[in-house]
Design a protein around this motif. Sequence first.
Motif, short mmCIF file in Angstrom:
data_model
loop_
_atom_site.label_atom_id
_atom_site.label_comp_id
_atom_site.label_asym_id
_atom_site.label_seq_id
_atom_site.Cartn_x
_atom_site.Cartn_y
_atom_site.Cartn_z
N LEU A 195 52.31 -20.10 68.73
CA LEU A 195 53.49 -20.27 69.57
C LEU A 195 54.39 -19.05 69.53
CD1 LEU A 195 54.43 -23.94 68.63
CD2 LEU A 195 53.58 -23.18 70.86
N SER A 196 55.15 -18.87 70.62
CA SER A 196 56.17 -17.83 70.69
C SER A 196 57.52 -18.51 70.90
CB SER A 196 55.88 -16.88 71.85
OG SER A 196 54.63 -16.24 71.69
N ILE A 197 58.58 -17.73 70.90
CA ILE A 197 59.92 -18.26 71.15
C ILE A 197 60.22 -18.21 72.64
CG2 ILE A 197 62.39 -17.75 70.87
CD1 ILE A 197 61.85 -17.16 67.96
N PRO A 198 60.68 -19.30 73.25
CA PRO A 198 61.08 -19.28 74.66
C PRO A 198 62.24 -18.29 74.83
CG PRO A 198 60.97 -21.54 73.81
CD PRO A 198 60.90 -20.63 72.63
N ALA A 239 57.76 -20.48 65.87
CA ALA A 239 58.63 -21.03 66.92
C ALA A 239 59.80 -21.83 66.37
CB ALA A 239 57.81 -21.88 67.89
N LYS A 240 59.79 -22.12 65.07
CA LYS A 240 60.94 -22.84 64.49
C LYS A 240 62.21 -22.02 64.63
CE LYS A 240 60.66 -21.33 59.65
NZ LYS A 240 60.26 -21.72 58.29
N TYR A 241 62.05 -20.70 64.73
CA TYR A 241 63.23 -19.84 64.85
C TYR A 241 63.89 -19.95 66.22
CZ TYR A 241 61.58 -18.03 60.42
OH TYR A 241 61.17 -17.93 59.10
N ASP A 242 63.25 -20.62 67.14
CA ASP A 242 63.90 -20.92 68.42
C ASP A 242 65.16 -21.73 68.18
OD1 ASP A 242 64.36 -21.19 71.18
OD2 ASP A 242 63.10 -22.96 71.33
N PHE A 243 65.10 -22.66 67.24
CA PHE A 243 66.27 -23.49 66.94
C PHE A 243 67.42 -22.61 66.43
CE2 PHE A 243 62.82 -26.59 66.60
CZ PHE A 243 63.33 -27.62 67.39
#
Length: 255
Positions: A195-198, A239-243
């Motif tokens: 996954l990547s970050i949106p 992707a948890k860093y999206d939060f």
Amino acid sequence: MNFEELRDFLNEKADVYNNSDFIQDDPIQIPHRFSLKQDIEIAGFLAATISWGNRKAIIKSADKMLDIMGNSPYDFVMNYSENDLKMLEGKSIHRTFNGEDFAYFIRQFNRIYRNNGSLEDLFIIKESETNFYHAIERFRIDFLKTEKHRSHKHVSSPYKNSSSKRIIMFLRWMVRNDNRGVDFGIWSNIESKNLSIPLDVHTGNISRKLGLISRTQNDWKTVLELDEIIRKFDDKDPAKYDFALFGLGVTKELF
């Protein structure tokens, strides 16, 4: 901040924002109203597709689509009549996504679900791939087919250097499974490590402020630039860093 400090800071912020309180103001609340896998996928994909602009307006527009589908997305997709779709002509849904686009998406969902049990089948990552660059394009080709239609603009292409923010957000919802109650984790054949970050205005601006990225455009090349560093922070669940980034952007904590 050095590498360790920045990683620790983002881990802390991801932990703060990644909880059930996040759901109530976010478009992810739309698929959270369902328990059937296909309902979650359809509601999630539609909500993600119209996710640009004000979040309250996005949720209101998604509600409109659910109402049209009798709040049973999968049943509606599989059993609609042509008259049902004809009634969508000229209807306003959300900004440039109109009734004609909605009808087109419903037809494509019907065709796909007649041949597949889940949308996951269209996003499978091949062994040599480390992100969704090719998978999104394969999905796009399958979902849209080759005939030209106005709705094609609503499914972005990383091959055209789009950040594909809305699809990547949808993928985060479906793939991540951390038992925190926000993301669904209902797709078991795709790993979170891919996954990547949106990349949107919030995540892009905060990433630049923190020195995570240097590019000024929010495009696919910038997605890859951000990938490179966040995967050093956590290569199994980047992707948890999206939060963290989105939360910091919305709260304006760093401004």
